[in-house]
Design a protein around this motif. Structure first.
Motif, short mmCIF file in Angstrom:
data_model
loop_
_atom_site.label_atom_id
_atom_site.label_comp_id
_atom_site.label_asym_id
_atom_site.label_seq_id
_atom_site.Cartn_x
_atom_site.Cartn_y
_atom_site.Cartn_z
N MET A 1 0.83 -1.21 0.00
CA MET A 1 0.00 0.00 0.00
C MET A 1 0.86 1.25 0.00
SD MET A 1 -2.60 1.47 2.82
CE MET A 1 -1.62 2.92 3.17
N ARG A 39 -9.68 -2.61 0.22
CA ARG A 39 -8.26 -2.74 0.46
C ARG A 39 -7.51 -1.83 -0.51
NH1 ARG A 39 -5.19 -7.23 2.68
NH2 ARG A 39 -3.10 -7.14 1.80
N GLU A 41 -4.98 0.28 -2.52
CA GLU A 41 -3.54 0.14 -2.77
C GLU A 41 -2.87 1.50 -2.75
OE1 GLU A 41 -1.55 -2.42 -2.92
OE2 GLU A 41 -3.25 -3.74 -2.48
N HIS B 18 -0.31 -3.28 5.40
CA HIS B 18 -1.62 -3.17 4.74
C HIS B 18 -2.25 -1.87 5.17
CE1 HIS B 18 -0.82 -7.31 4.04
NE2 HIS B 18 -0.81 -7.56 5.32
N PRO B 19 -3.42 -1.55 4.64
CA PRO B 19 -4.09 -0.35 5.15
C PRO B 19 -4.64 -0.60 6.56
CG PRO B 19 -5.45 -1.43 3.47
CD PRO B 19 -4.15 -2.16 3.52
#
Lengths: 264, 153
Positions: A1, A39, A41, B18-19
């Motif tokens: 990310m 989710r 990126e 990750h977020p």
């Protein structure tokens, strides 16, 4: 990310053009992330972008928080702000996020519809401002394009002197509206009544508005008729939060009470 | 990616893959387990922290967005081994049962008293509207904070 912390709106718009997901208060996006429904990126972080937090008279920057609106906003919008989530949510959540999420229950929407606010959006190609009616297109759907950011809300120069907001929910705090409503009234009698949670988007009860706007000093019978026209003018559904019938009834009762408040 | 911020007055750097939320990295990467995770949607307040001076739910803060920010958690409110005034008041009033909501309530109450040293009962209840407790029925918590406000009955 990857996350961008833009220093200018132009930087933010570049990131958006490259497909970045906008993140302001995070009160909606992070719920999606936490439950695995989203989710991203590439993220563009707007929380600290000063240009979007500017509030200049009738132009409210999209990153202005509900906390600030609660303290500084016009009466009925401030009243609505007080009912958004909890202190934690109001410190983070923004008016732009409330618009982008476009929940049928968005607490900020009825005021914006009642005063005929416009929504300003920008992309690298330029900016445009559309009336609220052209912004909301369906349940959680708006006319915001994938390369655009909401930059501001424009209120009219002159706001109606009488305005009131009310919301019904299953508890006082931290609640999604079963029905929410704003009624405004001008010195010349012009009345506006806008509702949340009783249709796919915020809506106005136009027939009720027209009828009561022509009544300089509404009689009890006129108020009764206004209430009925509101009931007929909304289009709620039955879901896990309430029934169609209750919402229709509650919309009429709320609108009448708020109108009475405006007439006092 | 890495994220750097000030946590309870000290500089920290943590890894974010990750977020993830700020709550996730506070607990799992940094090892500060005071902030609790229950609802993960901003409803319960058990993850409340101060972010750049504002009370927020850390489960709704994207960890990567804490870059350069100032974060204060319940661990940062009192010197090690000591109780903060809010903690002391809650301890004395028996305002803790299972304790899961307590850290969030301590942070929210600390923020309240910083802004308003003599809150009324209504103001106390408003300030805690985003913190859910399933044990106490809130009365002991409100009594504790009333006593701190010098408004004990």
């Amino acid at each position: 990310m990857e996350i961008h912390h833009p220093r200018t709106l132009d930087d933010a718009l570049q990131a958006r053009a490259a497909g970045a997901t906008p993140l302001a208060g995070g009160t909606d996006l992070m719920v999606e992330v936490n439950f695995g429904h989203s989710r991203p990126e590439l993220v563009v972080a707007l929380r600290r972008l000063q240009e979007l937090a500017e509030w200049d008279g009738h132009r409210i920057g999209s990153a202005v928080t509900w906390r600030r609106i609660e303290r500084e906003g016009p009466k009925a919008l401030a009243e609505a702000a007080r009912t958004v989530g909890s202190p934690q949510i109001r410190n983070a959540g923004t008016i732009g996020g409330n618009l982008a999420t476009a929940s049928p229950a968005g607490d900020g929407h009825p005021f914006l519809a009642a005063v005929d606010a416009s929504i300003e959006m920008a992309s690298v190609g330029g900016s445009r401002t559309v009336p609220w009616e052209d912004f909301f297109t369906g349940v959680k759907e708006t006319s915001l394009r994938d390369d655009e950011l909401i930059t501001a809300v424009h209120l009219p120069e002159r706001l109606p002197p009488r305005q009131a907001f009310a919301k019904i929910g299953v508890r006082n705090a931290m609640v999604i509206a079963t029905v929410c409503c704003v009624v405004t009234r001008d010195e010349d009698g012009t009345t506006r009544a806008a509702f949340g949670s009783v249709g796919p988007t915020v809506l106005r009860a136009r027939a009720a508005e027209e009828m009561i706007s022509a009544e300089p000093r509404p009689s009890p019978a006129a108020l009764e008729r206004f209430q009925r026209l509101v009931e007929e003018g909304v289009s709620p559904i039955t879901d896990h939060r309430s029934t169609e019938r209750y919402r229709r009834h509650a919309a009429g009762v709320l609108a009448r009470r708020l109108l009475e408040r405006c007439l006092r | 990616m890495m994220v750097s911020f000030t946590l309870n007055g000290s500089a920290v750097t943590a890894r974010v893959r990750h977020p993830l939320s700020l709550l996730d990295i506070l607990r799992d990467e940094i090892g500060l387990r005071g902030s609790k995770g229950a609802c993960h949607q901003g409803e319960c307040g058990s993850c409340s922290v101060m972010l750049d001076g504002e009370l927020v739910c850390s489960c709704l803060v994207m960890a990567a967005d804490a870059e350069g920010s100032e974060v204060v958690t319940v661990e940062g409110l009192s010197p090690a081994g000591d109780l903060s005034p809010v903690q002391e008041a809650m301890h004395r009033a028996g305002a803790v049962q299972c304790g899961f909501c307590t850290p969030g309530i301590v942070v929210a109450a600390a923020e309240l008293f910083e802004e308003n040293p003599r809150p009324t009962v209504a103001e106390i209840r408003d300030a805690l509207a985003g913190n859910i407790c399933r044990c106490t029925g809130y009365n002991a918590i409100v009594r504790a904070l009333e006593s701190l406000a010098g408004r004990s009955r």
